[in-house]
Write a protein that holds these residues in place. Structure first.
Motif, PDB file in Angstrom:
ATOM      1  N   LEU A   1      -5.557   6.761  -0.507  1.00 44.62           N
ATOM      2  CA  LEU A   1      -5.964   5.608  -0.151  1.00 44.62           C
ATOM      3  C   LEU A   1      -5.515   4.426  -1.043  1.00 44.62           C
ATOM      4  O   LEU A   1      -5.633   4.745  -2.532  1.00 44.62           O
ATOM      5  CB  LEU A   1      -7.644   5.580  -0.147  1.00 44.62           C
ATOM      6  CG  LEU A   1      -8.253   4.101  -0.206  1.00 44.62           C
ATOM      7  CD1 LEU A   1      -8.045   3.729   1.506  1.00 44.62           C
ATOM      8  CD2 LEU A   1      -9.760   4.324  -0.244  1.00 44.62           C
TER       9      LEU A   1
ATOM     10  N   ASN B   1      -4.708   4.359   4.561  1.00 40.03           N
ATOM     11  CA  ASN B   1      -4.632   5.764   4.355  1.00 40.03           C
ATOM     12  C   ASN B   1      -3.335   5.961   4.476  1.00 40.03           C
ATOM     13  O   ASN B   1      -3.022   5.756   5.631  1.00 40.03           O
ATOM     14  CB  ASN B   1      -5.820   6.393   5.086  1.00 40.03           C
ATOM     15  CG  ASN B   1      -7.075   6.051   4.483  1.00 40.03           C
ATOM     16  OD1 ASN B   1      -7.489   6.720   3.265  1.00 40.03           O
ATOM     17  ND2 ASN B   1      -8.035   5.525   5.444  1.00 40.03           N
TER      18      ASN B   1
ATOM     19  N   GLU C   1      -6.095  -9.316   2.332  1.00 41.28           N
ATOM     20  CA  GLU C   1      -6.037  -8.063   1.479  1.00 41.28           C
ATOM     21  C   GLU C   1      -5.987  -6.863   2.684  1.00 41.28           C
ATOM     22  O   GLU C   1      -6.359  -7.306   3.923  1.00 41.28           O
ATOM     23  CB  GLU C   1      -7.401  -8.041   0.839  1.00 41.28           C
ATOM     24  CG  GLU C   1      -8.576  -7.965   1.638  1.00 41.28           C
ATOM     25  CD  GLU C   1      -9.936  -7.823   0.732  1.00 41.28           C
ATOM     26  OE1 GLU C   1      -9.688  -7.822  -0.497  1.00 41.28           O
ATOM     27  OE2 GLU C   1     -11.034  -7.701   1.417  1.00 41.28           O
TER      28      GLU C   1
ATOM     29  N   THR D   1      -6.495  -2.396   3.308  1.00 41.47           N
ATOM     30  CA  THR D   1      -6.640  -0.911   2.842  1.00 41.47           C
ATOM     31  C   THR D   1      -5.851   0.114   3.693  1.00 41.47           C
ATOM     32  O   THR D   1      -5.629  -0.541   4.719  1.00 41.47           O
ATOM     33  CB  THR D   1      -8.002  -0.461   2.744  1.00 41.47           C
ATOM     34  OG1 THR D   1      -8.666  -0.587   4.019  1.00 41.47           O
ATOM     35  CG2 THR D   1      -9.015  -1.148   1.627  1.00 41.47           C
TER      36      THR D   1
ATOM     37  N   ARG E   1      -4.683  -0.017  -1.647  1.00 42.81           N
ATOM     38  CA  ARG E   1      -5.578  -1.308  -1.470  1.00 42.81           C
ATOM     39  C   ARG E   1      -4.173  -2.151  -1.926  1.00 42.81           C
ATOM     40  O   ARG E   1      -3.629  -2.114  -2.840  1.00 42.81           O
ATOM     41  CB  ARG E   1      -6.795  -1.756  -2.068  1.00 42.81           C
ATOM     42  CG  ARG E   1      -7.222  -2.843  -1.815  1.00 42.81           C
ATOM     43  CD  ARG E   1      -8.645  -2.979  -2.710  1.00 42.81           C
ATOM     44  NE  ARG E   1      -9.457  -4.338  -1.914  1.00 42.81           N
ATOM     45  CZ  ARG E   1      -9.416  -5.463  -2.760  1.00 42.81           C
ATOM     46  NH1 ARG E   1      -8.701  -5.668  -3.763  1.00 42.81           N
ATOM     47  NH2 ARG E   1      -9.938  -6.277  -2.297  1.00 42.81           N
TER      48      ARG E   1
ATOM     49  N   CYS F   1       0.787  -1.363   0.027  1.00 41.78           N
ATOM     50  CA  CYS F   1      -0.124  -0.105   0.025  1.00 41.78           C
ATOM     51  C   CYS F   1       0.720   1.248  -0.059  1.00 41.78           C
ATOM     52  O   CYS F   1       0.452   2.290  -0.759  1.00 41.78           O
ATOM     53  CB  CYS F   1      -0.917  -0.008   1.163  1.00 41.78           C
ATOM     54  SG  CYS F   1      -2.273  -1.069   1.232  1.00 41.78           S
TER      55      CYS F   1
ATOM     56  N   VAL G   1      -5.986   3.786  -4.690  1.00 43.58           N
ATOM     57  CA  VAL G   1      -7.565   3.898  -5.063  1.00 43.58           C
ATOM     58  C   VAL G   1      -7.879   5.335  -5.439  1.00 43.58           C
ATOM     59  O   VAL G   1      -8.666   5.566  -6.238  1.00 43.58           O
ATOM     60  CB  VAL G   1      -8.591   3.081  -4.013  1.00 43.58           C
ATOM     61  CG1 VAL G   1      -9.740   3.281  -4.138  1.00 43.58           C
ATOM     62  CG2 VAL G   1      -7.934   1.772  -3.888  1.00 43.58           C
TER      63      VAL G   1
END
Length: 175
Positions: free
Chosen positions: A150, A169, A165, A167, A152, A101, A142
């Motif tokens: 953001l 910020n 998985e 996510t 992923r 990420c 994203v």
């Protein structure tokens, strides 16, 4: 050979295993980042012109591709990464996913701009063991704003099955 555990339950003693770890100077690596945009910096790590981050060699993953807003790492699971129940520890999943990420975000940044993770939400879907084989961790942006982004990331096995998985910020830190 049998030994006694502290609780008095017999346990079979296995031969000790050993793993050595080497890494490049992280201060020099960070200094190289300051003069390059994020994508060029990551591409230099992918092609070996710059070493990977110390965490990559410690955990056992390597950068294999970098494009604008997208990165991929390859990971070979080993028993040294196991938790007490015989599969790769969730912290290893989280480290890979956080790296993917963050690096996906980094690939979009101009020279002199940094980032830091604000949060990380991880989902574990399947166990990883040495029998899983090579795992790929791919991260993509994203949404990219001026102050936050953001991203992923997904962990998949060679057959494309989703293993985990996340996510994240990220806070953008202008230079």
């Amino acid at each position: 050979m049998t030994t006694e555990t502290p609780a008095g339950t017999p346990a079979t003693a296995a031969p000790a295993r050993r793993r050595e770890h080497e890494w490049a100077d992280p201060v020099a690596l960070a200094a190289a980042a300051s003069g390059l945009d994020g994508l060029e910096y990551l591409r230099r790590i992918v092609d070996g012109r710059l070493p990977g981050a110390p965490i990559a060699s410690l955990v056992g993953f390597r950068a294999v591709s970098a494009e604008h807003g997208r990165v991929a790492f390859a990971f070979e699971p080993g028993e040294h990464q196991y938790n007490p129940i015989g599969s790769v520890h969730g912290g290893v999943y989280a480290t890979l996913l956080d790296s993917a990420c963050g690096c996906a975000v980094h690939s979009t940044l101009p020279a002199g701009t940094g980032y830091t993770s604000l949060d990380l939400s991880v989902r574990f879907l399947r166990r990883i063991t040495v029998d899983t084989g090579t795992v790929t961790c791919t991260g993509h942006v994203v949404h990219a704003g001026r102050r936050t982004a953001l991203a992923r990331a997904e962990l998949t096995d060679a057959g494309g099955r989703l293993l985990g998985e996340a996510t994240s910020n990220c806070l953008i830190l202008p230079g």
